[in-house]
Design a protein around this motif. Sequence first.
Motif, short mmCIF file in Angstrom:
data_model
loop_
_atom_site.label_atom_id
_atom_site.label_comp_id
_atom_site.label_asym_id
_atom_site.label_seq_id
_atom_site.Cartn_x
_atom_site.Cartn_y
_atom_site.Cartn_z
N ILE A 142 0.56 4.20 -20.27
CA ILE A 142 1.27 5.43 -19.91
C ILE A 142 2.77 5.17 -19.75
CG2 ILE A 142 1.57 7.12 -18.07
CD1 ILE A 142 -1.46 7.06 -17.67
N ALA A 143 3.11 4.03 -19.17
CA ALA A 143 4.52 3.69 -19.00
C ALA A 143 5.22 3.57 -20.35
CB ALA A 143 4.66 2.39 -18.21
N LEU A 144 4.57 2.92 -21.32
CA LEU A 144 5.16 2.79 -22.65
C LEU A 144 5.26 4.14 -23.35
CD1 LEU A 144 6.26 0.93 -24.87
CD2 LEU A 144 3.92 0.71 -25.73
N LEU A 145 4.22 4.94 -23.26
CA LEU A 145 4.23 6.25 -23.90
C LEU A 145 5.37 7.11 -23.36
CD1 LEU A 145 0.39 6.90 -23.87
CD2 LEU A 145 1.80 6.80 -25.93
N HIS A 146 5.58 7.07 -22.06
CA HIS A 146 6.65 7.88 -21.47
C HIS A 146 8.02 7.39 -21.92
CE1 HIS A 146 4.02 9.58 -17.95
NE2 HIS A 146 3.79 10.15 -19.12
N MET A 147 8.19 6.07 -22.07
CA MET A 147 9.47 5.55 -22.53
C MET A 147 9.73 5.95 -23.99
SD MET A 147 11.26 4.12 -20.23
CE MET A 147 12.48 3.55 -21.41
N ILE A 148 8.70 5.92 -24.82
CA ILE A 148 8.87 6.24 -26.24
C ILE A 148 9.22 7.72 -26.42
CG2 ILE A 148 7.76 6.25 -28.51
CD1 ILE A 148 8.49 3.48 -27.31
N LYS A 149 8.79 8.54 -25.50
CA LYS A 149 9.13 9.96 -25.58
C LYS A 149 10.65 10.18 -25.46
CE LYS A 149 6.73 13.01 -23.33
NZ LYS A 149 6.07 13.67 -22.16
N LEU A 150 11.36 9.21 -24.86
CA LEU A 150 12.81 9.31 -24.70
C LEU A 150 13.51 8.74 -25.93
CD1 LEU A 150 13.02 8.05 -21.01
CD2 LEU A 150 12.91 10.43 -21.82
N ARG A 151 13.15 9.20 -27.12
CA ARG A 151 13.61 8.59 -28.37
C ARG A 151 15.12 8.65 -28.53
NH1 ARG A 151 8.89 10.67 -32.60
NH2 ARG A 151 7.29 9.23 -31.89
N GLY A 152 15.76 9.65 -27.97
CA GLY A 152 17.20 9.76 -28.12
C GLY A 152 17.98 8.68 -27.40
N HIS A 153 17.30 7.89 -26.55
CA HIS A 153 17.99 6.87 -25.77
C HIS A 153 18.07 5.53 -26.51
CE1 HIS A 153 17.89 8.93 -21.67
NE2 HIS A 153 17.31 9.78 -22.50
N PHE A 154 17.50 5.44 -27.70
CA PHE A 154 17.45 4.18 -28.42
C PHE A 154 18.23 4.27 -29.73
CE2 PHE A 154 13.27 4.38 -26.15
CZ PHE A 154 13.54 3.38 -25.22
N GLN A 155 18.59 3.08 -30.27
CA GLN A 155 19.23 3.03 -31.57
C GLN A 155 18.19 3.14 -32.69
OE1 GLN A 155 22.42 3.03 -32.04
NE2 GLN A 155 23.51 1.83 -30.50
N ALA A 156 17.10 2.39 -32.56
CA ALA A 156 16.01 2.48 -33.54
C ALA A 156 15.14 3.69 -33.24
CB ALA A 156 15.17 1.20 -33.49
N ASP A 157 14.33 4.07 -34.20
CA ASP A 157 13.36 5.15 -34.02
C ASP A 157 12.05 4.52 -33.55
OD1 ASP A 157 11.81 7.41 -34.06
OD2 ASP A 157 11.89 7.72 -36.23
N HIS A 158 11.72 4.70 -32.27
CA HIS A 158 10.54 4.08 -31.68
C HIS A 158 9.35 5.03 -31.76
CE1 HIS A 158 12.65 0.76 -29.29
NE2 HIS A 158 13.63 1.44 -29.89
N ARG A 159 8.21 4.51 -32.21
CA ARG A 159 6.99 5.29 -32.35
C ARG A 159 5.79 4.49 -31.82
NH1 ARG A 159 7.39 9.62 -36.27
NH2 ARG A 159 9.59 9.92 -36.79
N ILE A 160 4.64 5.13 -31.79
CA ILE A 160 3.46 4.49 -31.22
C ILE A 160 2.37 4.26 -32.27
CG2 ILE A 160 1.47 4.86 -29.68
CD1 ILE A 160 3.88 3.95 -28.18
N HIS A 161 1.92 3.02 -32.34
CA HIS A 161 0.72 2.64 -33.07
C HIS A 161 -0.33 2.34 -32.01
CE1 HIS A 161 -1.35 -0.78 -35.63
NE2 HIS A 161 -2.21 0.09 -35.12
N LEU A 162 -1.26 3.23 -31.82
CA LEU A 162 -2.30 3.05 -30.80
C LEU A 162 -3.43 2.20 -31.34
CD1 LEU A 162 -3.38 3.64 -27.99
CD2 LEU A 162 -4.38 5.77 -28.87
N ARG A 163 -3.57 1.02 -30.78
CA ARG A 163 -4.65 0.09 -31.15
C ARG A 163 -5.75 0.25 -30.10
NH1 ARG A 163 -2.89 -5.64 -31.03
NH2 ARG A 163 -4.47 -5.99 -32.62
N PHE A 164 -6.82 0.91 -30.47
CA PHE A 164 -7.87 1.20 -29.50
C PHE A 164 -9.01 0.20 -29.64
CE2 PHE A 164 -11.58 3.27 -27.75
CZ PHE A 164 -11.09 3.87 -26.60
N GLU A 165 -9.33 -0.48 -28.55
CA GLU A 165 -10.47 -1.40 -28.52
C GLU A 165 -11.75 -0.58 -28.45
OE1 GLU A 165 -10.91 -4.71 -28.75
OE2 GLU A 165 -8.80 -5.02 -29.22
#
Length: 443
Positions: A142-165
């Motif tokens: 959840i912490a990572l997901l919330h950070m990635i939602k703030l995409r405008g705060h980064f230089q790169a375009d950050h996205r999520i690859h969900l690896r589900f066990e």
Amino acid sequence: MTTHLLIQNGIALTHVAGAQPECSHSDVLVAHARIERIERASTAGTPSSLSVQTPAPNLSHENQQQAVTVLDAGGLFVLPGIVDLHGDAFERQIQPRHGAVFGHDIALQDTDRQLIANGITTACHALTYSWEGGLRGKEAAIALLHMIKLRGHFQADHRIHLRFETHHVDGLQDALDWINQGWVDFFSFNDHLPAIARKCHLPEKLAAYAERGRCAPSVFRQRLQHALANAHQIGHVLEALAQACRKQRVPMASHDDQSAHDRERFQALGARISEFPRTQEALDASLALHNPIIMGAPNVLLGGSHCGSISAADAIHGGACDILTSDYYYPSLLAAPFQLAHQGICTLTQAWQLVSANPAQALGLGNRGRLTGGYRADLLLAESLPGGKVKLVATVAAGKLAYCSEPERLTIHAGRSGTPDIAEAAVSAAGAANQDGGYIAAA
């Protein structure tokens, strides 16, 4: 503020619709985060018709000159920014040592600098959601997901690859919620439980797993047994997740397939990408199904898989690999194409498709991965060095100079008095992280 970049005298890897990508001496004009125009030079070192006097669209005459920054890319390749579908090196910024857990805000800021300094302009963070808990548990996810939602705060375009066990039955609803909310850009089915169970009889391995799970070894064993007890529900879990991904049009992959049966099973669910097939049988099945095949760039640099799987270089030579990812080491994606070209396994033009156009296509991003008009202006200026080595000189992300290691090399032709030179532009750009995770100034 500079809104336009003109990159001159470089060897650009361009891709014109209906033609094969090729390297040629070309000039590239960037306007408002997009590639505005590309024009080929008549001879090396001779500028094309693009110049600092080229009119910038939608600007008044008095603002034309002050809005254009010109970079001299002489002797450098101008390449599309790297698109990484699977990178989990960010975990080391979160939990670098036993008992040392840092906030996701600091960790992602550092990761962003590392990405940009290694030419990765679009990054899918491989977020593992597992029954193991801890670093790969719900709170961390959840912490990572919330950070990635703030995409405008980064230089790169950050996205999520969900690896589900797949044994993580208790996490099914969480994963479905994240997929349905549009937080997931890429999804893969993972099952590392059998391998973990085999190794847990070794005290040092159990201790390492418990450390990652942020629990005592005895508690980790309990989590393992609980996950094993849920094995009968895996079929339901797979179908529910696949259905959600199909509905949201999230590309799916299977991970570490051991057999043709594994690959065919996931193909039937709509997971049409094969990530890290571990055997020749699984690789052949992927080829027969015309699946995009993903392998790790570290595999190329190390001369083979560190865990005994298929050689990526051999697969590329045989036309059996479409995409390379950073896996656990960000610098590998920039270095691998140059190493492949040096070894004669393929040309640099062919190798670069593995880290740019092909992953962008697999992710469904039709606006990047190529140097062509109208595409997002993610570009790298890189120098080819002897022995198949490479030096990244600059990274342009969404039209902005985000990283520059040699400001004095990229001579600025000032449009008017007072136009910032490249050193000033580099200082104002984001700092970059070196390959060891420490910080270096961008200028």
